[in-house]
Design a protein around this motif. Structure first.
Motif, PDB file in Angstrom:
ATOM      1  N   LYS A  44       0.830  -1.219   0.000  1.00  0.00           N
ATOM      2  CA  LYS A  44       0.000   0.000   0.000  1.00  0.00           C
ATOM      3  C   LYS A  44       0.864   1.270   0.000  1.00  0.00           C
ATOM      4  O   LYS A  44       0.387   2.368  -0.328  1.00  0.00           O
ATOM      5  CB  LYS A  44      -0.919   0.017   1.223  1.00  0.00           C
ATOM      6  CG  LYS A  44      -0.203   0.075   2.564  1.00  0.00           C
ATOM      7  CD  LYS A  44      -1.208   0.092   3.704  1.00  0.00           C
ATOM      8  CE  LYS A  44      -0.534   0.243   5.062  1.00  0.00           C
ATOM      9  NZ  LYS A  44       0.406  -0.841   5.345  1.00  0.00           N
TER      10      LYS A  44
ATOM     11  N   HIS B   1      -1.522   1.595  -8.581  1.00  0.00           N
ATOM     12  CA  HIS B   1      -1.598   1.539  -7.115  1.00  0.00           C
ATOM     13  C   HIS B   1      -1.716   0.082  -6.682  1.00  0.00           C
ATOM     14  O   HIS B   1      -2.126  -0.799  -7.445  1.00  0.00           O
ATOM     15  CB  HIS B   1      -2.825   2.299  -6.603  1.00  0.00           C
ATOM     16  CG  HIS B   1      -2.814   3.755  -6.963  1.00  0.00           C
ATOM     17  ND1 HIS B   1      -2.195   4.706  -6.192  1.00  0.00           N
ATOM     18  CD2 HIS B   1      -3.353   4.409  -8.028  1.00  0.00           C
ATOM     19  CE1 HIS B   1      -2.355   5.885  -6.752  1.00  0.00           C
ATOM     20  NE2 HIS B   1      -3.050   5.737  -7.878  1.00  0.00           N
TER      21      HIS B   1
ATOM     22  N   THR C 290      -3.138  -2.508  -3.356  1.00  0.00           N
ATOM     23  CA  THR C 290      -4.004  -2.518  -2.168  1.00  0.00           C
ATOM     24  C   THR C 290      -3.605  -3.667  -1.248  1.00  0.00           C
ATOM     25  O   THR C 290      -2.879  -4.585  -1.643  1.00  0.00           O
ATOM     26  CB  THR C 290      -5.462  -2.693  -2.600  1.00  0.00           C
ATOM     27  OG1 THR C 290      -5.599  -3.892  -3.365  1.00  0.00           O
ATOM     28  CG2 THR C 290      -5.905  -1.511  -3.429  1.00  0.00           C
TER      29      THR C 290
END
Length: 895
Positions: free
Chosen positions: A872, A893, A895
């Protein structure tokens, strides 16, 4: 303090405005070489410093090089903005009509206050640690860049440095002290210039002393009594006035008089005036020759009138002869053309009829030529038109048969796929394959630690992997054979399916090509038949018969063409003959047809002889005119030149007497000029002696001033030399002590990154701006034989690791600014797999904001895998093109 955001606009690879959110702890830039990764770090450096260290040239050259070439050069803006701690640093310049504007830089604080200009921006950046320290303009921004960003060029310079001096400069660059090194280089240049100036002063002093001695020796001795005696001789008595001016004025008067006499004497000899008794005698000769010249001119004019009449008569005879020749020539040409018609067996003299027959023959020849040219193509086309439909029917039937086989085989493949997918041990089979790959990698590289988690099993890494493989194989032993056979059969059937598809495509393509060919052949055949030159009646003849007919027709065409040309020539000749007769009748030459050519030529010869006689007479009289004119010009010139020396009342005086008087005057003037010359030499010597004395006094004064300046210069040289030596020694000793400590961050980083299984240490030696890096294989043995040069002992990858270790250590201990990030452009250059594992671990444990770039997708996957527990905190910017805009930069990105 982290870097929060970077906005790049029209800079190098970046077209338009591209924004990078750097709020994550780790940011990775990934893309192929040339896709703008290094340009990202160049943008940060340019924003802080207004320069790019790896670029050459002036500020203007750099600005031209960083402009994105795809933007509108008529009106655009290039800018880079960096946001950190609520502050916004922006550097920008505009381009209008192809002209590059001035660079503007400003920093806006979080409270809204704005600082403009490089100096004010750097003063704000120095507030944390260097508030009271003075840097050169742009030097502090360069220090920030060197402290936080490691570029590929810095590492390459360090790795490829061949000698100790180059390595020293590369190390200073990595440590962020390049500005200090530049300052030292400038001081050395100044010191060299001062030493050169000192040597110049020494040479000038030697020249001064030699000049004084030389000038003393050039003084002359002058006899003043002899000089006054000669002044009295030439008539200069008043010595109170300027004697030099009096001598010059008197000398000029004498020279003018002497020049006039000498010119007359020279003129007397040049013009041979001894041939004339007096000037009056010359005037009498001029009058006589003018009268003779006028008589000659009258005779020339009479001769020219007679010559005109003779020439007119000659031209008339020539025209008459010309017409006679033309008439006879035309009659001869007419007879020749009539004979040609008889040879061609053309009895009809009607040109229009002959020309009509010629056109008919040409049409016949064109039809025959066209029939011959298309005969072979037309026959071949008709055969193919009949054959192609049958061939297409056969291909269509074959295509249907193959399609049926393909459908049956496709059903069998689907059944095999369902059987393989339903197998419960499929995942285990894939897992066994992956474990075998790991076992091969471990055996190939002789590893004892796990390359993924860095652990060391008690029973050994290879044994542990082998036990795992045994357990997995036991679980799927029963199904393995069946599954492998099913996969092999499926692959075989899929390859057969591919063969069917390729064959169907080939047959379909062949049918389409046949249809297109059939259409083209039909169109081509219709085009042949519809042509105006096509004659169906000629189809009954063979090609040989057609060629024989064409040869016969071409022969007739040639005969009729020659006949038509001959008839045209005859018509033209008859017309020309009538024109000649008409022209001569108008001129009254009615008998020119019967006149003998011999009589005409005899008359022409008589008049040509008369013309030559008249021309010779005119030429002879014109020659006499020119000779008399030349004699008059000489006499006029004598009078013009002699009038300057002989007055009107001396015209009757003998010229020999005038010459004798001028010779006596010239001798007297020469004597006075000689005396004046000696006086001038004596006066010049006195004046030169006075000037020399003044020069000597001036040189003595300049020498005293120079001696004082040289003493001051030597003091400056001594102080500057001490400063340069102390500064270099201080930096070299401090850097060496910092690097060689056992607990040094550099030693720690290098021992971790270096894959060699030994406890070897690095040892840094620095002296006189030179750096030697040694490898000590035994820290307790000081024998020089156990110490090697790092350039020889370490590979390129290990030197690359060493450069990164130095940079990381400097960054870790720096107090340059409150910014807390580290940026490295492609850190795995020249590194093997193990080096990449190590550098991955080091970068993973850096407790700072990290910005790195890489072109290696495997390294990117490895880094993310090793940092999976904090994914993250990681983000990736993928550069998908060398021409970047916001759509070509993918933000990833986790997670």
């Amino acid at each position: 303090m982290k870097v929060d955001k970077i906005i790049i606009k029209n800079f190098k690879n970046y077209s338009g405005e591209v924004s990078f959110d750097l709020s994550k702890q780790i940011t990775i830039l990934h893309g192929d070489n040339g896709f703008g990764k290094s340009s990202f770090f160049d943008a940060i450096e340019w924003c802080f410093t207004n320069t790019i260290d790896r670029f050459d040239g002036s500020e203007g050259d750099i600005k031209r090089d960083i402009i994105n070439r795809n933007c509108d050069l008529e009106s655009t803006q290039v800018s880079v903005s960096i946001e950190f701690g609520g502050n916004h640093l922006t550097r920008t310049f505009n381009i209008n009509n192809g002209q590059i504007g001035n660079t503007q830089v400003k920093i806006k604080e979080h409270n809204g206050e704005i600082h403009r200009g490089q100096e004010n921006v750097e003063n704000f950046l120095k507030l944390d640690y260097f508030k009271d320290v003075r840097f050169g303009k742009g030097a502090y921004g360069q220090l920030i860049k060197q402290t936080y960003i490691l570029s590929q060029d810095q590492v390459v310079d360090f790795v490829t440095s061949e000698d100790s001096e180059e390595r020293y400069r590369a190390l200073v660059n990595i440590m962020g002290f390049k500005s200090m090194l530049n300052e030292a280089d400038n001081l050395k240049k100044i010191l060299s210039g001062l030493k050169t100036q000192d040597r110049t002063f020494d040479n000038i002093l030697i020249q001064y002393n030699e000049s004084i001695k030389s000038k003393e020796e050039t003084k002359q001795v002058v006899d003043i009594i002899d000089m006054n005696s000669k002044l009295t001789q030439v008539g200069i008595i008043n010595l109170k006035d300027n004697v030099e001016n009096q001598c010059k004025e008197l000398e000029q008067e004498i020279i003018n008089a002497k020049s006039k006499n000498e010119n007359f004497l020279k003129l007397y000899k040049d013009l041979n005036l001894n041939n004339f008794k007096s000037v009056s005698t010359i005037i009498e000769q001029i009058t006589y020759k003018e009268k003779k010249q006028q008589d000659y001119l009258i005779k020339v004019q009479d001769g020219k009138v007679l010559l005109t009449k003779v020439i007119e008569r000659i031209e008339g005879l020539k025209r008459e002869k010309q017409h006679l020749d033309k008439y006879n020539k035309l009659r001869l040409q007419i007879r020749e053309n009539e004979n040609n018609l008889r040879k061609l067996e053309i009895k009809e003299l009607d040109f229009d009829r002959v020309n009509s027959e010629l056109m008919s023959l040409r049409d016949t020849a064109l039809k025959l030529e066209y029939q011959i040219s298309i005969r072979q193509s037309l026959t071949l086309n008709l055969e193919k038109i009949q054959f192609i439909p049958d061939e297409n029917k056969t291909l269509i039937n074959k295509n249907k048969s193959i399609s049926n086989k393909k459908n049956r085989m496709n059903g069998l493949i689907e059944k095999l796929s369902n059987s393989i997918d339903n197998n419960k041990n499929k995942i285990l089979v894939q897992l066994i394959s992956n474990v075998k790959d790991i076992q091969n990698y471990v055996n190939k590289n002789n590893l004892y630690e796990c390359p993924v988690c860095s652990s060391t099993p008690e029973q050994g890494l290879n044994s542990s992997i082998e036990n795992n493989l045994t357990i997995l194989n036991a679980k799927i032993k029963e199904d393995t054979t069946y599954l492998e056979k099913s996969l092999q059969l499926k692959n075989k059937l899929e390859k057969k399916m591919q063969t069917f598809n390729e064959e169907i495509n080939k047959i379909s393509t062949k049918i389409k090509n046949n249809d297109l060919l059939l259409q083209r052949l039909k169109e081509e055949t219709n085009k042949y038949i519809s042509n105006n030159l096509y004659d169906k009646e000629l189809d009954i003849y063979s090609e040989e018969d057609l060629k024989e007919q064409l040869q016969s027709v071409r022969k007739q065409i040639n005969i009729h063409q020659q006949g038509a040309e001959t008839l045209l020539n005859l018509k033209t000749l008859y017309d020309n003959l009538r024109d000649v007769e008409v022209i001569n009748n108008k001129k009254g030459q009615k008998n020119f047809k019967t006149r003998l050519e011999t009589d005409l030529n005899n008359s022409l010869i008589r008049f040509m002889k008369a013309k030559n006689r008249v021309e010779n007479y005119i030429t002879n009289r014109e020659s006499l005119v020119q000779r008399t004119k030349s004699e008059l010009q000489n006499l006029d010139l004598i009078m013009l030149r002699i009038n300057e020396f002989v007055s009107l009342d001396e015209y009757n005086k003998n010229l020999i007497d005038i010459f004798s008087e001028a010779s006596n005057v010239s001798q007297e003037l020469n004597s006075k000029i000689s005396s004046l010359s000696k006086i001038s030499q004596m006066h010049m010597a006195l004046r030169i002696n006075s000037d020399i004395e003044q020069q000597i006094n001036k040189i003595v004064e300049e020498r005293s001033v120079l001696i004082k300046k040289r003493k001051e210069l030597n003091n400056v040289i001594e102080d500057l030399h001490k400063h340069i030596t102390q500064t270099a020694k201080l930096f070299g000793n401090e850097a060496k002590d910092f690097f060689n400590r056992d607990n040094s961050s550099i030693q720690k980083f290098y021992r971790y990154l270096n894959p060699l299984p030994s406890n070897s240490l690095l040892y840094f030696e620095s002296e006189d701006e030179k750096l030697d890096i040694k490898v000590m294989f035994d820290r307790n043995d000081t024998d020089s034989k156990m110490i090697s040069n790092a350039k020889n002992a370490l590979s390129s990858g290990q030197l690359n690791v060493l450069a990164i270790s130095i940079f990381l250590a400097i960054n870790e201990s720096q107090k340059t600014h409150s910014l807390d990030f580290i940026a490295i452009d492609d850190p795995i250059q020249n590194m093997d797999d193990v080096n990449q594992y190590s550098i991955c671990d080091i970068l993973s444990h850096i407790n700072k904001q990290l910005i790195i770039s890489t072109h290696d997708l495997d390294f990117l996957k490895l880094f993310i895998k090793k940092n999976e527990y904090r994914k993250k905190d990681i983000q990736v910017y993928s550069f998908m093109s060398p021409y970047l805009n916001h759509e070509k930069v993918e933000h990833i990105h986790f997670t």
